[in-house]
Design a protein around this motif. Structure first.
Motif, PDB file in Angstrom:
ATOM      1  N   LEU A 250       0.808  -1.222   0.000  1.00  0.00           N
ATOM      2  CA  LEU A 250       0.000   0.000   0.000  1.00  0.00           C
ATOM      3  C   LEU A 250       0.839   1.267   0.000  1.00  0.00           C
ATOM      4  CD1 LEU A 250      -2.875   1.281   0.274  1.00  0.00           C
ATOM      5  CD2 LEU A 250      -2.456   1.305   2.748  1.00  0.00           C
ATOM      6  N   VAL A 251       1.714   1.412   0.985  1.00  0.00           N
ATOM      7  CA  VAL A 251       2.405   2.688   1.194  1.00  0.00           C
ATOM      8  C   VAL A 251       3.472   2.936   0.140  1.00  0.00           C
ATOM      9  CG1 VAL A 251       3.753   4.065   2.819  1.00  0.00           C
ATOM     10  CG2 VAL A 251       1.933   2.566   3.662  1.00  0.00           C
ATOM     11  N   LEU A 252       4.311   1.931  -0.155  1.00  0.00           N
ATOM     12  CA  LEU A 252       5.434   2.141  -1.076  1.00  0.00           C
ATOM     13  C   LEU A 252       4.996   2.603  -2.464  1.00  0.00           C
ATOM     14  CD1 LEU A 252       8.427   2.056  -1.680  1.00  0.00           C
ATOM     15  CD2 LEU A 252       8.195  -0.389  -2.188  1.00  0.00           C
ATOM     16  N   PRO A 253       4.067   1.912  -3.142  1.00  0.00           N
ATOM     17  CA  PRO A 253       3.693   2.390  -4.487  1.00  0.00           C
ATOM     18  C   PRO A 253       3.097   3.796  -4.477  1.00  0.00           C
ATOM     19  CG  PRO A 253       2.229   0.610  -3.764  1.00  0.00           C
ATOM     20  CD  PRO A 253       3.361   0.649  -2.805  1.00  0.00           C
ATOM     21  N   THR A 254       2.336   4.113  -3.439  1.00  0.00           N
ATOM     22  CA  THR A 254       1.777   5.467  -3.347  1.00  0.00           C
ATOM     23  C   THR A 254       2.879   6.497  -3.178  1.00  0.00           C
ATOM     24  OG1 THR A 254      -0.360   4.775  -2.460  1.00  0.00           O
ATOM     25  CG2 THR A 254       0.358   6.999  -1.932  1.00  0.00           C
ATOM     26  N   MET A 255       3.854   6.218  -2.303  1.00  0.00           N
ATOM     27  CA  MET A 255       4.925   7.175  -2.057  1.00  0.00           C
ATOM     28  C   MET A 255       5.807   7.371  -3.287  1.00  0.00           C
ATOM     29  SD  MET A 255       4.554   8.522   0.841  1.00  0.00           S
ATOM     30  CE  MET A 255       2.765   8.361   0.710  1.00  0.00           C
ATOM     31  N   VAL A 256       6.044   6.311  -4.039  1.00  0.00           N
ATOM     32  CA  VAL A 256       6.845   6.443  -5.265  1.00  0.00           C
ATOM     33  C   VAL A 256       6.145   7.356  -6.261  1.00  0.00           C
ATOM     34  CG1 VAL A 256       7.710   5.195  -7.283  1.00  0.00           C
ATOM     35  CG2 VAL A 256       8.057   4.258  -4.986  1.00  0.00           C
ATOM     36  N   LEU A 257       4.855   7.137  -6.459  1.00  0.00           N
ATOM     37  CA  LEU A 257       4.110   7.981  -7.399  1.00  0.00           C
ATOM     38  C   LEU A 257       4.034   9.427  -6.929  1.00  0.00           C
ATOM     39  CD1 LEU A 257       1.246   5.522  -8.377  1.00  0.00           C
ATOM     40  CD2 LEU A 257       2.907   6.551  -9.939  1.00  0.00           C
ATOM     41  N   LEU A 258       3.836   9.644  -5.627  1.00  0.00           N
ATOM     42  CA  LEU A 258       3.783  11.010  -5.107  1.00  0.00           C
ATOM     43  C   LEU A 258       5.144  11.693  -5.230  1.00  0.00           C
ATOM     44  CD1 LEU A 258       1.511  10.739  -1.933  1.00  0.00           C
ATOM     45  CD2 LEU A 258       0.905  11.408  -4.256  1.00  0.00           C
ATOM     46  N   GLY A 259       6.218  10.935  -5.015  1.00  0.00           N
ATOM     47  CA  GLY A 259       7.543  11.517  -5.172  1.00  0.00           C
ATOM     48  C   GLY A 259       7.799  11.957  -6.599  1.00  0.00           C
ATOM     49  N   ILE A 260       7.423  11.112  -7.568  1.00  0.00           N
ATOM     50  CA  ILE A 260       7.582  11.471  -8.980  1.00  0.00           C
ATOM     51  C   ILE A 260       6.714  12.681  -9.317  1.00  0.00           C
ATOM     52  CG2 ILE A 260       7.140  10.698 -11.347  1.00  0.00           C
ATOM     53  CD1 ILE A 260       7.789   7.846 -10.365  1.00  0.00           C
ATOM     54  N   GLY A 261       5.462  12.660  -8.851  1.00  0.00           N
ATOM     55  CA  GLY A 261       4.558  13.773  -9.143  1.00  0.00           C
ATOM     56  C   GLY A 261       5.048  15.082  -8.574  1.00  0.00           C
ATOM     57  N   PHE A 262       5.498  15.061  -7.332  1.00  0.00           N
ATOM     58  CA  PHE A 262       5.992  16.276  -6.695  1.00  0.00           C
ATOM     59  C   PHE A 262       7.232  16.807  -7.405  1.00  0.00           C
ATOM     60  CE2 PHE A 262       5.660  19.206  -3.361  1.00  0.00           C
ATOM     61  CZ  PHE A 262       4.661  18.816  -2.477  1.00  0.00           C
ATOM     62  N   ALA A 263       8.157  15.900  -7.762  1.00  0.00           N
ATOM     63  CA  ALA A 263       9.388  16.320  -8.424  1.00  0.00           C
ATOM     64  C   ALA A 263       9.111  17.005  -9.756  1.00  0.00           C
ATOM     65  CB  ALA A 263      10.297  15.102  -8.637  1.00  0.00           C
ATOM     66  N   LEU A 264       8.081  16.545 -10.471  1.00  0.00           N
ATOM     67  CA  LEU A 264       7.734  17.155 -11.757  1.00  0.00           C
ATOM     68  C   LEU A 264       6.911  18.419 -11.595  1.00  0.00           C
ATOM     69  CD1 LEU A 264       6.768  13.944 -13.776  1.00  0.00           C
ATOM     70  CD2 LEU A 264       8.909  15.236 -13.907  1.00  0.00           C
ATOM     71  N   PHE A 265       5.960  18.391 -10.675  1.00  0.00           N
ATOM     72  CA  PHE A 265       5.011  19.494 -10.557  1.00  0.00           C
ATOM     73  C   PHE A 265       5.599  20.734  -9.884  1.00  0.00           C
ATOM     74  CE2 PHE A 265       2.849  20.811  -6.585  1.00  0.00           C
ATOM     75  CZ  PHE A 265       2.179  21.929  -7.060  1.00  0.00           C
ATOM     76  N   TYR A 266       6.292  20.559  -8.769  1.00  0.00           N
ATOM     77  CA  TYR A 266       6.645  21.702  -7.918  1.00  0.00           C
ATOM     78  C   TYR A 266       7.544  22.718  -8.627  1.00  0.00           C
ATOM     79  CZ  TYR A 266       7.456  24.104  -3.477  1.00  0.00           C
ATOM     80  OH  TYR A 266       7.518  25.046  -2.474  1.00  0.00           O
ATOM     81  N   PRO A 267       8.697  22.323  -9.175  1.00  0.00           N
ATOM     82  CA  PRO A 267       9.519  23.322  -9.876  1.00  0.00           C
ATOM     83  C   PRO A 267       8.855  23.835 -11.145  1.00  0.00           C
ATOM     84  CG  PRO A 267      10.466  21.129 -10.103  1.00  0.00           C
ATOM     85  CD  PRO A 267       9.363  21.011  -9.107  1.00  0.00           C
ATOM     86  N   SER A 268       8.115  22.981 -11.837  1.00  0.00           N
ATOM     87  CA  SER A 268       7.463  23.418 -13.074  1.00  0.00           C
ATOM     88  C   SER A 268       6.435  24.501 -12.812  1.00  0.00           C
ATOM     89  CB  SER A 268       6.788  22.222 -13.766  1.00  0.00           C
ATOM     90  OG  SER A 268       7.729  21.242 -14.115  1.00  0.00           O
ATOM     91  N   ALA A 269       5.654  24.360 -11.736  1.00  0.00           N
ATOM     92  CA  ALA A 269       4.650  25.366 -11.406  1.00  0.00           C
ATOM     93  C   ALA A 269       5.297  26.698 -11.068  1.00  0.00           C
ATOM     94  CB  ALA A 269       3.789  24.877 -10.240  1.00  0.00           C
ATOM     95  N   ASN A 270       6.402  26.678 -10.323  1.00  0.00           N
ATOM     96  CA  ASN A 270       7.081  27.918  -9.962  1.00  0.00           C
ATOM     97  C   ASN A 270       7.679  28.606 -11.182  1.00  0.00           C
ATOM     98  OD1 ASN A 270       7.497  28.564  -6.835  1.00  0.00           O
ATOM     99  ND2 ASN A 270       7.293  26.355  -7.084  1.00  0.00           N
TER     100      ASN A 270
END
Length: 508
Positions: free
Chosen positions: A379-399
């Motif tokens: 449960l936790v690992l696959p969710t955290m991997v996807l959230l890590g990828i999403g955050f890495a792409l989204f956060y700097p791009s939005a700024n």
């Protein structure tokens, strides 16, 4: 890659040691960037680090779930509610001066929060700390955008800077687990020495003439009405579950929120020096980046609140175990820091934002499988991997998308806007998530009741992330159609078109 300035007529700042696209950065430039990254890391860290400690804080200070969320909301409302004023102050008073003063207040408020024993006073200290962060964040971002010229150099600096913020937000959960195992007060005290060290180095390395003081005044009335509207809205949503959505109190509060927001918009339209120049939202990239930041950061704040309660109260994991379980997301974000600038240059924010939104939505969807005996690997690992990828792409791009193409004299406003969107999203989506969780469990303490509340709350944050995906996908389609139209112009510069696709910039 050709570096062109597609911004407004405002002249781009070019300090003596500002890098060109082909030059190596000087030690002083690296020192400046590191200090600013440290401050943003602390700002973001503080939003998330309290998450793991919430159950311990609630137990020690006897706080209910609805009151407990104010330990988070107090900070993000102080942060989000005053960010625009912070950005304006940086433009008027000087970014270096505002940054140094606010960082000192941040350190003092951190110390205060670590020694208080009263829940109400703790929430007040959190609000003060958030208010200090509201001045450091836009000052830091605008120092970067006026020191590094628009294009690859600025993209690289912003990617490192914003990824450090995302790393702080993600790794805060891990650090909180380690510190909470010793005592929850250390989650408040740990930032103090880091902030002091950053302040000492900032006095030495921050450029003294990276900014020319702007003309105009302060829109204090706009700041008051805007912040009051946000505070009242979050309070109303949080309390509505207890007093009833159709109660006179809830309806009256919502009417008051509408009045305050209307007053804020009227003030911004009529004042000589508005806190928000509403015309900045005519820049489609800026508008979409702010809306995306609101939705995705809000979804993650709500999810984080649910995860902290689920893993510790239902699965009975220790704070330390929970912190290590969430490590994959933070590690992915941190490891991507040095690569994101090149990735943004190659693919463009218009492509990365939808991918980040999709990854986060998929992560939430996977977590809907939560149960009374769920484990880390399933449960936790696959969710955290996807959230890590999403955050890495989204956060700097939005700024990057939120500040590209904006005149130099409005960089403080642009950086303040995107950070405001993130913190308002944190507060509002967290408030709604808390209400949905409470309604879903119907006040029950059994495992079955808790799981029902958690699933309802995760469904909510998934829906918010999917709306973010729709916004970013629509933006990508608009960018593609605009490029196709421009390419149909006979004398159009195809090389510039390629640059625009790799690092989109729009005229305002």
């Amino acid at each position: 890659m050709t570096t062109t300035n597609h911004g407004s007529p405002g002249k781009q700042a070019t300090p003596a040691d500002a890098p060109s696209t082909a030059e190596q950065w000087s030690p002083r430039l690296w020192g400046t960037l590191i200090v600013l990254c440290a401050a943003l890391f602390l700002d973001a860290l503080d939003v998330s680090m309290v998450g793991v400690a919430l159950p311990s804080i609630g137990s020690d200070l006897k706080l209910s779930t609805s009151t407990l969320q104010w330990v988070v909301s107090g900070y993000v409302l102080g942060y989000g509610g005053l960010l625009l004023l912070g950005g304006r102050a940086a433009d008027l008073l000087g970014r270096r001066r505002v940054f140094l003063a606010a960082l000192g207040v941040f350190a003092a408020a951190s110390l205060l929060g670590g020694v208080l024993d009263d829940g109400g006073l703790l929430i007040g200290a959190r609000f003060l700390k958030g208010a200090a962060a509201a001045f450091t964040a836009p000052a830091a971002l605008s120092i970067i955008t006026t020191t590094f010229p628009e294009g690859p150099a600025r993209n690289k600096a912003l990617s490192i800077f914003t990824t450090c913020g995302a790393s702080g937000y993600s790794l805060g959960l891990v650090l909180s687990g380690l510190l909470t195992s010793v005592g929850w007060r250390w989650t408040f005290l740990m930032p103090v020495p880091v902030a002091v060290v950053a302040l000492v180095f900032a006095l030495r390395v921050l450029p003294r003439q990276a900014h020319q003081r702007g003309a105009g005044g302060y829109d204090v009335l706009g700041a008051i009405t805007g912040t009051a509207a946000l505070l009242l809205l979050v309070f109303t949503v949080t309390e509505a579950q207890q007093v009833g959505w159709a109660s006179a109190r809830t309806i009256g509060s919502l009417v008051a929120v509408a009045v305050l927001l209307t007053a804020f918009l009227l003030i911004e339209q009529r004042t000589a020096h508005p806190l928000v120049r509403l015309g900045i939202f005519r820049n489609g990239s800026v508008a979409r980046a702010n809306l995306t930041a609101f939705l995705l950061m809000g979804s993650y704040a709500g999810f984080q609140f649910v995860v902290a309660l689920y893993l510790q109260q239902t699965l009975h994991w220790s704070a330390l175990k929970m912190g290590f379980a969430l490590l994959p997301a933070g590690a992915l974000v941190a490891l991507s820091a040095t690569k994101m600038g090149a990735i943004v240059d190659r693919f463009g924010t218009g492509r990365l934002l939808p991918l980040g939104s999709l990854a986060m939505a998929l992560g939430y969807l996977l977590f809907l499988r939560l149960g009374a005996h769920s484990g880390f690997l399933g449960l936790v690992l696959p969710t955290m991997v996807l959230l890590g990828i999403g955050f890495a792409l989204f956060y700097p791009s939005a700024n990057i998308a939120a500040t590209n193409g904006v005149a130099d004299e409005e960089q403080g406003l642009a950086s303040g806007l995107v950070n405001t969107a993130m913190q308002i999203g944190n507060a509002l989506v967290l408030a709604v998530t808390t209400a949905v969780l409470t309604a879903g469990s119907n006040g029950g303490t059994s495992t079955s009741a808790q799981l029902t509340g958690y699933r309802d709350a995760v469904l909510l944050v998934t829906g918010v992330a999917l709306v973010g995906l729709l916004v970013t996908a629509a933006g990508a389609l608009l960018d593609r159609r605009r490029t196709e139209v421009l390419r149909s112009v006979p004398d159009y510069d195809y090389r510039r078109a390629a640059d625009s696709e790799a690092a989109p910039r729009e005229r305002v």
